[in-house]
Design an enzyme around this catalytic site. Sequence first.
Site, mmCIF file in Angstrom:
data_model
loop_
_atom_site.group_PDB
_atom_site.id
_atom_site.type_symbol
_atom_site.label_atom_id
_atom_site.label_comp_id
_atom_site.label_asym_id
_atom_site.label_seq_id
_atom_site.Cartn_x
_atom_site.Cartn_y
_atom_site.Cartn_z
ATOM 1 N N CYS A 1 0.807 -1.223 0.000
ATOM 2 C CA CYS A 1 0.000 0.000 0.000
ATOM 3 C C CYS A 1 0.848 1.286 0.000
ATOM 4 O O CYS A 1 1.428 1.610 -1.020
ATOM 5 C CB CYS A 1 -0.985 -0.033 1.148
ATOM 6 S SG CYS A 1 -2.430 0.957 0.812
ATOM 7 N N HIS B 1 -3.452 -5.352 2.086
ATOM 8 C CA HIS B 1 -3.011 -5.015 3.430
ATOM 9 C C HIS B 1 -3.034 -6.157 4.413
ATOM 10 O O HIS B 1 -3.630 -7.188 4.151
ATOM 11 C CB HIS B 1 -3.982 -3.965 3.986
ATOM 12 C CG HIS B 1 -3.386 -2.625 3.990
ATOM 13 N ND1 HIS B 1 -2.189 -2.370 4.580
ATOM 14 C CD2 HIS B 1 -3.833 -1.454 3.480
ATOM 15 C CE1 HIS B 1 -1.919 -1.084 4.431
ATOM 16 N NE2 HIS B 1 -2.892 -0.520 3.759
#
Length: 244
Positions: A98, A194
């Site tokens: 991310c 994530h």
Amino acid sequence: MDKKDMKLTIGHLYPDLLNLYGDRGNIACLMKRCAWRGIEAQTVEFNTGDEIDFQDLDIVLLGGGSDREQRIVCKNLLAIREQFKGYVEDNGVVIAVCGGYQLLGKYYKTDEGPIEGLGLVDIYTEQGEGRLIDNIVLESSVCEMPVVGFENHGGRTFINDNTPFGKVLYGAGNDGESGCEGVVYKNVIGTYLHGPLLPKNPQVCDWLIQKALERRYGATELEPLDDSREKEANEYIYHRFVKQ
Ligand code: GLN
């Protein structure tokens, strides 16, 4: 070479700033899957301001962060850019998640101004309208099992002619439109997935370990582990979101 004589060092970069959603769980997974095979692994944390010698490292983890944290960490990253680039070009293994993924690229343009990236991979990111938040399922060339995860990002990443980490089967991916997610460049994976990316996707974890062992010790075969529970969970997610 006997696996018992093999040793890997994982470098966790800037966990003091890039630590959203427990990205460090990925380290625990790398360590455990090495240990189960008798491969010695150690993790060294580098917080902002620490000296990093990339020659000692086999796998680097760069986690996610808010725009504010990315802006702070960017100064530290730029100071180590040349060494980091040397490591990547020398086939060093990197898993960037991310915010960390965005920082691999040239820049991340936000409403508050641009954040300069490392420029290790020819990609760039721009803030879009609203955030892309959802479960996500991919088909990836790095493994047989579908890759499952969760994404939450405001930035849209454009990867030019680079290879994506996966084709989106469910979810938004890099920009919500291209059908691509993440990037693979040499032994670098950048992804928006994530949290427990590697525990949920053990084959991705093994890809990283395999590449790191190949680089340091030459070709080697990884002993298979019992991933039946992960496969079961993975199939459940696949059927829930993709093949209803
Ligand atoms: N700040 C970045 C974004 O919103 C990355 C966020 C994250 O790491 N979850 O796009």
